[in-house]
Design a protein around this motif. Structure first.
Motif, PDB file in Angstrom:
ATOM      1  N   SER A 148       3.494   8.789  -7.018  1.00 23.43           N
ATOM      2  CA  SER A 148       2.722   7.791  -7.948  1.00 23.43           C
ATOM      3  C   SER A 148       3.131   6.343  -7.566  1.00 23.43           C
ATOM      4  O   SER A 148       3.996   5.941  -6.861  1.00 23.43           O
ATOM      5  N   ASP A 149       2.380   5.374  -8.309  1.00 24.81           N
ATOM      6  CA  ASP A 149       2.358   4.046  -7.933  1.00 24.81           C
ATOM      7  C   ASP A 149       3.462   3.600  -9.057  1.00 24.81           C
ATOM      8  O   ASP A 149       3.626   2.262  -9.139  1.00 24.81           O
ATOM      9  N   GLN A 186      10.594   8.482  -2.789  1.00 30.54           N
ATOM     10  CA  GLN A 186      10.342   7.512  -1.689  1.00 30.54           C
ATOM     11  C   GLN A 186      10.771   6.185  -2.556  1.00 30.54           C
ATOM     12  O   GLN A 186      10.854   5.955  -3.474  1.00 30.54           O
ATOM     13  N   HIS A 212       2.377  14.209  -3.483  1.00 32.32           N
ATOM     14  CA  HIS A 212       2.000  12.934  -3.974  1.00 32.32           C
ATOM     15  C   HIS A 212       3.193  12.086  -4.479  1.00 32.32           C
ATOM     16  O   HIS A 212       4.056  12.487  -5.332  1.00 32.32           O
ATOM     17  N   ILE A 260       0.940  -1.169  -0.011  1.00 34.82           N
ATOM     18  CA  ILE A 260      -0.050  -0.056   0.106  1.00 34.82           C
ATOM     19  C   ILE A 260       0.837   1.347  -0.142  1.00 34.82           C
ATOM     20  O   ILE A 260       1.704   1.325   1.049  1.00 34.82           O
ATOM     21  N   HIS A 261       0.756   2.250  -0.813  1.00 35.74           N
ATOM     22  CA  HIS A 261       1.408   3.370  -0.993  1.00 35.74           C
ATOM     23  C   HIS A 261       2.849   3.208  -1.032  1.00 35.74           C
ATOM     24  O   HIS A 261       3.571   3.670  -0.549  1.00 35.74           O
ATOM     25  N   ASN A 262       3.329   2.219  -1.976  1.00 37.42           N
ATOM     26  CA  ASN A 262       4.619   1.827  -2.168  1.00 37.42           C
ATOM     27  C   ASN A 262       5.452   1.292  -0.966  1.00 37.42           C
ATOM     28  O   ASN A 262       6.542   1.255  -0.995  1.00 37.42           O
ATOM     29  N   ARG A 263       4.569   0.740  -0.099  1.00 38.18           N
ATOM     30  CA  ARG A 263       5.448  -0.014   1.005  1.00 38.18           C
ATOM     31  C   ARG A 263       4.607  -1.260   1.211  1.00 38.18           C
ATOM     32  O   ARG A 263       3.550  -1.241   1.395  1.00 38.18           O
ATOM     33  N   ASP A 272      -0.550  18.666   0.006  1.00 39.70           N
ATOM     34  CA  ASP A 272       0.151  17.450   0.216  1.00 39.70           C
ATOM     35  C   ASP A 272       1.073  17.322  -1.089  1.00 39.70           C
ATOM     36  O   ASP A 272       1.061  17.708  -2.199  1.00 39.70           O
TER      37      ASP A 272
END
Length: 169
Positions: free
Chosen positions: A132-133, A104, A130, A53-56, A128
């Motif tokens: 991306s995925d 990230q 952002h 989720i969210h690159n984690r 915020d």
């Protein structure tokens, strides 16, 4: 005289280089795992990734304990998933990101590192960043270009008060 107890690696994110004996199907070679050098039973544990989720990656399910301490020595330590700045320009197929860009760090399930660039989206009313995925793959040899930054996590109650949960990522 008894031989000294082998030192276990620090807790953290690792890449397996060999399957976990007795659990080869759950923990094959070539995946990321969450490793803990302790447990309630005193043995080290390893947990394969469950979902992202969210690159984690999130590691759920019962951790697998193991006695073969030499297997732990085959694990390759990976930098924490999280936020970094680039120590120098990163050039890749299709573009480049300048030095000091906020990124990230995430991984594929096979432990291949991916960088996701921070973006300010013009259409949002919130202030915020952002991520991306979709990111840019890098080689593990390029980890040295990453400088960890501290990011404050908003409390889970959504209050947004006090940056009381700082994490070095």
């Amino acid at each position: 005289m008894a031989s000294p107890k082998p030192l276990l690696p620090d807790c953290g994110l690792y890449l397996t280089t060999r399957p976990l004996p007795g659990n080869e199907e759950k923990v094959p070679a070539g995946i990321i795992v969450s490793f803990h050098n302790h447990s309630d039973g005193g043995l080290p544990t390893v947990t394969p990734p469950d979902h992202n989720i969210h690159n984690r990656w999130h590691f759920h399910g019962p951790p697998l304990t193991f006695r073969g301490l030499t297997w732990a020595e085959t694990l390759q330590k990976l930098p924490k998933e999280g936020f970094y700045t680039l120590r120098r320009e990163l050039t890749f197929d299709g573009g480049k990101w300048p030095k000091a860009t906020l990124v990230q760090l995430g991984y594929t399930q096979q432990g291949n590192p991916i960088l996701f660039i921070a973006r300010v989206r013009a259409n949002l009313e919130e202030n915020d960043l952002h991520f991306s995925d979709r990111g840019v793959g890098i080689k593990r040899e390029q980890f040295s270009i990453l400088e960890a930054v501290t990011v404050y996590d908003e409390p889970s109650d959504g209050s947004g008060h006090q940056p009381d949960h700082a994490h070095d990522h």
